[in-house]
Design a protein around this motif. Structure first.
Motif, PDB file in Angstrom:
ATOM      1  N   GLU A 289      -1.056  -8.718 -12.742  1.00 54.11           N
ATOM      2  CA  GLU A 289      -1.389  -9.311 -14.100  1.00 54.11           C
ATOM      3  C   GLU A 289      -2.526 -10.312 -14.069  1.00 54.11           C
ATOM      4  N   LEU A 290      -3.279 -10.456 -15.107  1.00 58.80           N
ATOM      5  CA  LEU A 290      -4.301 -11.468 -15.285  1.00 58.80           C
ATOM      6  C   LEU A 290      -3.923 -12.700 -15.116  1.00 58.80           C
TER       7      LEU A 290
ATOM      8  N   MET B 257      -5.652  -6.753 -14.291  1.00 51.77           N
ATOM      9  CA  MET B 257      -6.912  -6.688 -13.844  1.00 51.77           C
ATOM     10  C   MET B 257      -7.068  -5.940 -12.390  1.00 51.77           C
ATOM     11  N   ASN B 258      -8.374  -5.793 -12.296  1.00 53.32           N
ATOM     12  CA  ASN B 258      -8.559  -4.909 -10.860  1.00 53.32           C
ATOM     13  C   ASN B 258      -8.456  -5.589  -9.804  1.00 53.32           C
ATOM     14  N   ALA B 259      -7.452  -5.368  -8.903  1.00 53.82           N
ATOM     15  CA  ALA B 259      -7.122  -6.147  -7.601  1.00 53.82           C
ATOM     16  C   ALA B 259      -8.034  -6.139  -6.515  1.00 53.82           C
TER      17      ALA B 259
ATOM     18  N   LEU C 276       0.767  -1.266  -0.159  1.00 57.97           N
ATOM     19  CA  LEU C 276      -0.057   0.006  -0.063  1.00 57.97           C
ATOM     20  C   LEU C 276       1.011   1.343  -0.037  1.00 57.97           C
ATOM     21  N   ARG C 277       2.093   1.135   0.706  1.00 57.96           N
ATOM     22  CA  ARG C 277       2.951   2.439   0.403  1.00 57.96           C
ATOM     23  C   ARG C 277       3.134   2.997  -0.924  1.00 57.96           C
ATOM     24  N   LYS C 278       3.147   2.018  -1.968  1.00 55.47           N
ATOM     25  CA  LYS C 278       3.251   2.387  -3.425  1.00 55.47           C
ATOM     26  C   LYS C 278       2.124   3.206  -3.958  1.00 55.47           C
TER      27      LYS C 278
ATOM     28  N   ASN D   6      -6.169   6.550 -12.166  1.00 56.41           N
ATOM     29  CA  ASN D   6      -4.778   6.107 -12.098  1.00 56.41           C
ATOM     30  C   ASN D   6      -4.542   4.551 -11.857  1.00 56.41           C
ATOM     31  N   THR D   7      -3.430   3.967 -12.104  1.00 58.73           N
ATOM     32  CA  THR D   7      -3.367   2.509 -11.654  1.00 58.73           C
ATOM     33  C   THR D   7      -1.896   2.646 -11.282  1.00 58.73           C
ATOM     34  N   VAL D   8      -1.813   1.432 -10.101  1.00 59.52           N
ATOM     35  CA  VAL D   8      -0.392   1.276  -9.740  1.00 59.52           C
ATOM     36  C   VAL D   8      -0.339  -0.394  -9.973  1.00 59.52           C
ATOM     37  N   LYS D   9       0.850  -0.843 -10.774  1.00 62.82           N
ATOM     38  CA  LYS D   9       0.761  -2.114 -11.402  1.00 62.82           C
ATOM     39  C   LYS D   9       1.788  -3.073 -10.422  1.00 62.82           C
ATOM     40  N   PHE D  10       1.143  -4.036 -10.111  1.00 59.48           N
ATOM     41  CA  PHE D  10       2.153  -5.113  -8.974  1.00 59.48           C
ATOM     42  C   PHE D  10       2.189  -6.326  -9.965  1.00 59.48           C
TER      43      PHE D  10
END
Length: 223
Positions: free
Chosen positions: A128-129, A157-159, A114-116, A193-197
């Motif tokens: 990633e899907l 995909m939405n996490a 969550l810090r990101k 926005n999105t943050v990708k993991f």
């Protein structure tokens, strides 16, 4: 930071368990989903959690009242009738005075950092899907390899983990899902926005198979 957990659903796919207990109290390795989620949020500095409830609210309240050493302040936002994710967030967020807050779907178990996300306003965590089935790799008409539940690169995909500004409340519906109302509208306007993991652990506990698989790893995911 403050956080909202969306925990008002009936969890119909987990019947008959959810005929007797609400989905947040469904156990993973003898500990309810909601307790794992509170530990996860606390790990990242969340000190106040608002739990959106509707189905069997009293059972959730009674359970958490017994757990006096959770280390976070817990409040409840009760739905008299189903409000959808957008309506539930809108009702709960009125209790928050901070500039922004996190939102976590009530069936999500993850180690997303969550810090990101705190650095990105009005953002959705993306992973990633993943396929639900094993993958066969082929060359011409020959099978060359089998892979289990492969992640598909560059399809996101939405996490179910969000970081929202307090100002979004005015745009949320009184009743309806944020995923079908505000998010598409913000996306069209370039305000989402999105943050990708990559390579994170993530489960949406929505079936008995999900329960079984998540239970094997949950104590490693949320340490």
């Amino acid at each position: 930071m403050k956080a909202i957990i969306l925990a008002g659903g009936r969890g119909k796919r987990l019947r008959p368990i959810t005929d007797y207990v609400p989905k947040p109290l469904v156990p993973l390795k003898n500990t309810p989903i909601i307790e794992w989620q509170i530990k996860y949020l606390k790990k990242f500095g969340v000190d106040e959690i608002i739990i959106c409830t509707g189905y069997k609210t009293e059972m959730i309240e009674n359970y958490l009242a017994m757990k006096k050493n959770m280390g976070v302040k817990i409040k409840f936002s009760k739905e008299k009738s189903p409000l959808g994710t957008g309506g539930a967030i809108k009702q709960a967020a009125r209790k928050i005075k901070d500039r922004s807050f996190f939102v976590l779907n009530g069936d999500t178990i993850t180690n997303i950092d969550l810090r990101k996300m705190i650095k990105s306003d009005n953002s959705i965590a993306a992973i990633e899907l993943r396929t639900k089935f094993g993958i066969m790799e082929t060359k011409e008409n020959k099978v060359t390899k089998f892979r289990e539940k492969k992640e598909i690169s560059d399809l996101w995909m939405n996490a179910g983990v969000y970081h929202l500004l307090k100002t979004t409340i005015k745009d949320l519906p009184d009743k309806g899902d944020i995923e079908k109302t505000v998010f598409p509208d913000y996306a069209r306007k370039g305000n989402l926005n999105t943050v990708k993991f990559k390579n994170v652990k993530w489960y949406s506990v929505d079936s008995f198979k999900d329960m079984e698989e998540c239970s094997l790893e949950v104590d490693k995911i949320i340490k």
